[in-house]
Design a protein around this motif. Structure first.
Motif, PDB file in Angstrom:
ATOM      1  N   LEU A   1      -3.773   8.554   3.905  1.00  0.00           N
ATOM      2  CA  LEU A   1      -3.043   8.949   5.109  1.00  0.00           C
ATOM      3  C   LEU A   1      -3.980   9.035   6.319  1.00  0.00           C
ATOM      4  O   LEU A   1      -3.612   8.643   7.432  1.00  0.00           O
ATOM      5  N   ALA A   2      -5.175   9.549   6.114  1.00  0.00           N
ATOM      6  CA  ALA A   2      -6.145   9.627   7.216  1.00  0.00           C
ATOM      7  C   ALA A   2      -6.536   8.228   7.677  1.00  0.00           C
ATOM      8  O   ALA A   2      -6.635   7.964   8.882  1.00  0.00           O
ATOM      9  N   TYR A   3      -6.753   7.316   6.719  1.00  0.00           N
ATOM     10  CA  TYR A   3      -7.068   5.934   7.083  1.00  0.00           C
ATOM     11  C   TYR A   3      -5.898   5.290   7.826  1.00  0.00           C
ATOM     12  O   TYR A   3      -6.086   4.531   8.772  1.00  0.00           O
ATOM     13  N   ARG A   4      -4.696   5.602   7.382  1.00  0.00           N
ATOM     14  CA  ARG A   4      -3.503   5.060   8.041  1.00  0.00           C
ATOM     15  C   ARG A   4      -3.432   5.583   9.483  1.00  0.00           C
ATOM     16  O   ARG A   4      -3.111   4.826  10.413  1.00  0.00           O
TER      17      ARG A   4
ATOM     18  N   ILE B   1       0.842  -1.200   0.000  1.00  0.00           N
ATOM     19  CA  ILE B   1       0.000   0.000   0.000  1.00  0.00           C
ATOM     20  C   ILE B   1       0.875   1.248   0.000  1.00  0.00           C
ATOM     21  O   ILE B   1       0.641   2.194  -0.757  1.00  0.00           O
ATOM     22  N   THR B   2       1.896   1.267   0.835  1.00  0.00           N
ATOM     23  CA  THR B   2       2.801   2.414   0.900  1.00  0.00           C
ATOM     24  C   THR B   2       3.498   2.630  -0.434  1.00  0.00           C
ATOM     25  O   THR B   2       3.607   3.764  -0.911  1.00  0.00           O
TER      26      THR B   2
ATOM     27  N   ALA C   1      -5.892   6.397  11.381  1.00  0.00           N
ATOM     28  CA  ALA C   1      -6.894   5.652  12.159  1.00  0.00           C
ATOM     29  C   ALA C   1      -6.375   4.266  12.533  1.00  0.00           C
ATOM     30  O   ALA C   1      -6.553   3.806  13.667  1.00  0.00           O
ATOM     31  N   ARG C   2      -5.721   3.617  11.585  1.00  0.00           N
ATOM     32  CA  ARG C   2      -5.176   2.277  11.846  1.00  0.00           C
ATOM     33  C   ARG C   2      -4.114   2.332  12.945  1.00  0.00           C
ATOM     34  O   ARG C   2      -4.084   1.490  13.835  1.00  0.00           O
ATOM     35  N   TYR C   3      -3.254   3.359  12.888  1.00  0.00           N
ATOM     36  CA  TYR C   3      -2.223   3.484  13.923  1.00  0.00           C
ATOM     37  C   TYR C   3      -2.855   3.760  15.294  1.00  0.00           C
ATOM     38  O   TYR C   3      -2.362   3.275  16.308  1.00  0.00           O
ATOM     39  N   LEU C   4      -3.931   4.526  15.317  1.00  0.00           N
ATOM     40  CA  LEU C   4      -4.620   4.746  16.595  1.00  0.00           C
ATOM     41  C   LEU C   4      -5.212   3.431  17.108  1.00  0.00           C
ATOM     42  O   LEU C   4      -5.163   3.160  18.306  1.00  0.00           O
ATOM     43  N   ASP C   5      -5.767   2.624  16.195  1.00  0.00           N
ATOM     44  CA  ASP C   5      -6.287   1.304  16.590  1.00  0.00           C
ATOM     45  C   ASP C   5      -5.192   0.461  17.231  1.00  0.00           C
ATOM     46  O   ASP C   5      -5.452  -0.331  18.130  1.00  0.00           O
ATOM     47  N   GLN C   6      -3.964   0.632  16.742  1.00  0.00           N
ATOM     48  CA  GLN C   6      -2.825  -0.140  17.233  1.00  0.00           C
ATOM     49  C   GLN C   6      -2.124   0.540  18.411  1.00  0.00           C
ATOM     50  O   GLN C   6      -1.057   0.110  18.827  1.00  0.00           O
ATOM     51  N   LYS C   7      -2.736   1.618  18.908  1.00  0.00           N
ATOM     52  CA  LYS C   7      -2.193   2.374  20.039  1.00  0.00           C
ATOM     53  C   LYS C   7      -0.784   2.902  19.752  1.00  0.00           C
ATOM     54  O   LYS C   7       0.118   2.802  20.578  1.00  0.00           O
TER      55      LYS C   7
ATOM     56  N   ALA D   1      -1.758  11.812  10.292  1.00  0.00           N
ATOM     57  CA  ALA D   1      -2.878  12.751  10.300  1.00  0.00           C
ATOM     58  C   ALA D   1      -2.417  14.164   9.952  1.00  0.00           C
ATOM     59  O   ALA D   1      -3.098  14.884   9.213  1.00  0.00           O
ATOM     60  N   THR D   2      -1.262  14.552  10.466  1.00  0.00           N
ATOM     61  CA  THR D   2      -0.719  15.879  10.153  1.00  0.00           C
ATOM     62  C   THR D   2      -0.432  15.993   8.659  1.00  0.00           C
ATOM     63  O   THR D   2      -0.806  16.981   8.019  1.00  0.00           O
TER      64      THR D   2
END
Length: 130
Positions: A35-38, A16-17, A40-46, A55-56
């Motif tokens: 990038l926004a979806y990514r 994907i990257t 969200a995924r990183y937040l899911d993974q803490k 997000a920035t």
């Protein structure tokens, strides 16, 4: 997570990257959404630091190209960043998002410490009322 699934997931993220990097500039809105979806995924993974960076990047790109969907996707993530207010990058994305809700006095530019003014110039759209 079983090791085979972990390897498959890592390979999928790598592909994907690579695909994102190959997208032409004309597809920057698509990149911003990815990038926004990514984030969200990183937040899911803490992983708030990595999420904040994605997000920035998404928000800055959205403001540069006038991508309201990207802005909306990032804004929807903001409450999820609040528990990580002290993590690297999180104060920056929260401040950047807050700055986007108001305009400065210099032609729609806002000033966020640590981010060049040119990077956060955004377009305000107006509808003509007939």
């Amino acid at each position: 997570m079983p090791s085979q699934l972990r390897r498959s997931t890592a390979r999928a993220h790598q592909l994907i990257t690579e695909g994102e990097r190959l997208l032409p500039t004309a597809r920057d809105k698509t990149k911003g959404v990815f990038l926004a979806y990514r984030a969200a995924r990183y937040l899911d993974q803490k992983q708030p630091e990595t999420a904040a960076a994605a997000a920035t990047q998404s928000l800055l790109m959205a403001r540069r190209i006038g991508g309201p969907r990207c802005v909306s996707l990032v804004n929807d993530l903001l409450p999820r960043f609040k528990p990580y207010a002290r993590a690297d990058g999180v104060p920056k994305i929260l401040q950047l998002a807050a700055a986007g809700r108001s305009t400065g006095s210099d032609g729609g530019r806002v000033h966020v410490p640590g981010i060049p003014v040119q990077a956060i110039t955004f377009r305000a759209s107006f509808e003509a009322v007939v």
